[in-house]
Design a protein around this motif. Structure first.
Motif, PDB file in Angstrom:
ATOM      1  N   GLY A 126      -7.654 -12.239 -10.861  1.00 41.66           N
ATOM      2  CA  GLY A 126      -6.647 -12.558  -9.859  1.00 41.66           C
ATOM      3  C   GLY A 126      -6.564 -11.480  -8.799  1.00 41.66           C
ATOM      4  O   GLY A 126      -7.394 -10.564  -8.737  1.00 41.66           O
ATOM      5  N   VAL A 127      -5.547 -11.583  -7.970  1.00 36.69           N
ATOM      6  CA  VAL A 127      -5.384 -10.677  -6.836  1.00 36.69           C
ATOM      7  C   VAL A 127      -3.952 -10.147  -6.828  1.00 36.69           C
ATOM      8  O   VAL A 127      -2.996 -10.909  -6.997  1.00 36.69           O
ATOM      9  CB  VAL A 127      -5.681 -11.395  -5.508  1.00 36.69           C
ATOM     10  N   VAL A 128      -3.822  -8.841  -6.641  1.00 35.34           N
ATOM     11  CA  VAL A 128      -2.509  -8.228  -6.478  1.00 35.34           C
ATOM     12  C   VAL A 128      -2.465  -7.505  -5.141  1.00 35.34           C
ATOM     13  O   VAL A 128      -3.478  -6.989  -4.667  1.00 35.34           O
ATOM     14  CB  VAL A 128      -2.180  -7.246  -7.628  1.00 35.34           C
ATOM     15  N   MET A 129      -1.297  -7.470  -4.529  1.00 32.46           N
ATOM     16  CA  MET A 129      -1.131  -6.831  -3.226  1.00 32.46           C
ATOM     17  C   MET A 129      -0.041  -5.781  -3.302  1.00 32.46           C
ATOM     18  O   MET A 129       1.045  -6.027  -3.834  1.00 32.46           O
ATOM     19  CB  MET A 129      -0.763  -7.861  -2.167  1.00 32.46           C
ATOM     20  N   LEU A 130      -0.335  -4.614  -2.763  1.00 35.02           N
ATOM     21  CA  LEU A 130       0.643  -3.536  -2.705  1.00 35.02           C
ATOM     22  C   LEU A 130       1.170  -3.415  -1.285  1.00 35.02           C
ATOM     23  O   LEU A 130       0.398  -3.334  -0.318  1.00 35.02           O
ATOM     24  CB  LEU A 130       0.019  -2.213  -3.143  1.00 35.02           C
ATOM     25  N   ASP A 131       2.495  -3.414  -1.165  1.00 35.85           N
ATOM     26  CA  ASP A 131       3.172  -3.264   0.116  1.00 35.85           C
ATOM     27  C   ASP A 131       3.993  -1.986   0.045  1.00 35.85           C
ATOM     28  O   ASP A 131       4.976  -1.904  -0.688  1.00 35.85           O
ATOM     29  CB  ASP A 131       4.066  -4.480   0.379  1.00 35.85           C
ATOM     30  N   GLY A 132       3.560  -0.995   0.826  1.00 34.89           N
ATOM     31  CA  GLY A 132       4.256   0.291   0.809  1.00 34.89           C
ATOM     32  C   GLY A 132       5.430   0.384   1.748  1.00 34.89           C
ATOM     33  O   GLY A 132       6.047   1.444   1.867  1.00 34.89           O
ATOM     34  N   GLY A 133       5.748  -0.684   2.440  1.00 32.56           N
ATOM     35  CA  GLY A 133       6.876  -0.666   3.351  1.00 32.56           C
ATOM     36  C   GLY A 133       6.478  -0.505   4.803  1.00 32.56           C
ATOM     37  O   GLY A 133       7.298  -0.711   5.705  1.00 32.56           O
ATOM     38  N   GLY A 134       5.217  -0.138   5.061  1.00 35.47           N
ATOM     39  CA  GLY A 134       4.752   0.000   6.432  1.00 35.47           C
ATOM     40  C   GLY A 134       3.988  -1.232   6.869  1.00 35.47           C
ATOM     41  O   GLY A 134       4.274  -2.350   6.448  1.00 35.47           O
ATOM     42  N   THR A 135       2.967  -1.001   7.699  1.00 37.82           N
ATOM     43  CA  THR A 135       2.163  -2.131   8.170  1.00 37.82           C
ATOM     44  C   THR A 135       1.052  -2.492   7.199  1.00 37.82           C
ATOM     45  O   THR A 135       0.476  -3.578   7.292  1.00 37.82           O
ATOM     46  CB  THR A 135       1.531  -1.785   9.530  1.00 37.82           C
TER      47      THR A 135
END
Length: 249
Positions: A126-135
């Protein structure tokens, strides 16, 4: 007087005979047999009840393959394979995890099930996405092995920043992922390449076997669109040259 004694003596003899018969060994044996029979029946019932009570519960059957829904509440990363820079695995809850600093990790929709390690059991990728709060939006292709019917984080590969995945599939022990990316020197906001990459699970890594790039029709930062009719196999580490349309004078 003699006439009165005869009936009394006769009655006494009859009573004595009845008492002797009731106390005879034969009667005792019959009573013992009936008692033994009832005891034996009770013993048999006790054995059945005991056997039923002490019966070992049937163990949970291990599934032949994982299900994509199981990834929504599983671990991302392991002691051997760290996800990003996290020392310990993180636990997804309903497909999401968040840190105190606002960083979030979310399981993406593309997922596939198939045997990746040739052990006969269906693994998951599968696929996981990390969002650090920026762009930035950092996508990772991850593989979970089927260990006793449970997903076990095994390997991963970084797909890059802002590279959304369109599909994932497993066939003949190989995983194929289709995602959008950009050519060299293109702005980060532009997604002009649709890449189809093939990976193979080797131990704790996903080895890239090949990839094929095609032009993707995506809006760029300045509003232009790329031609989607051109495609071809590209060696790893290179990108197809962008075609420039001739301008009419």
């Amino acid at each position: 007087m003699r006439r009165k004694l005869v009936p009394v003596v006769a009655l006494s003899m009859v009573c004595l005979l009845v008492a002797t018969t009731a106390c005879s060994p034969g009667s005792r044996k019959k009573r013992n047999r009936s008692a033994d029979g009832s005891t034996g029946t009770a013993a048999k019932r006790d054995d059945v009840d005991t056997a039923t009570t002490r019966a070992t519960p049937t163990p949970r059957r291990t599934g032949d393959q994982l299900a994509c829904v199981e990834l929504r509440n599983t671990r991302v990363g392991s002691r051997k394979v760290r996800y990003r820079e996290y020392a310990a695995p993180i636990r997804l809850v309903d497909g999401r995890w968040s840190d105190r600093d606002g960083t979030t990790v979310e399981l993406q929709r593309p997922c596939a099930v198939g045997d990746l390690d040739s052990d006969g059991a269906g693994d998951a990728i599968g696929v996981v996405m990390l969002d650090g709060g920026g762009t930035g939006r950092f996508f990772t292709l991850a593989a979970w092995r089927n260990v006793d019917g449970e997903p076990d984080y095994q390997a991963q590969v970084d797909l890059g920043d802002r590279t959304p995945v369109e599909s994932v599939s497993v066939r003949d022990g190989r995983a194929t992922v289709v995602y959008l990316t950009r050519s060299t020197n293109s702005p980060m906001a532009e997604l002009n390449i649709r890449r189809t990459a093939v990976y193979q699970l080797r131990g704790t890594s996903l080895a890239k076997l090949s990839h094929t790039d095609a032009r993707a029709t995506e809006a760029s930062a300045d509003g232009d669109t790329a031609d989607s009719s051109d495609s071809g196999t590209v060696p790893d580490g290179s990108s197809p040259a962008r075609k420039r349309k001739s301008r009419s004078r």
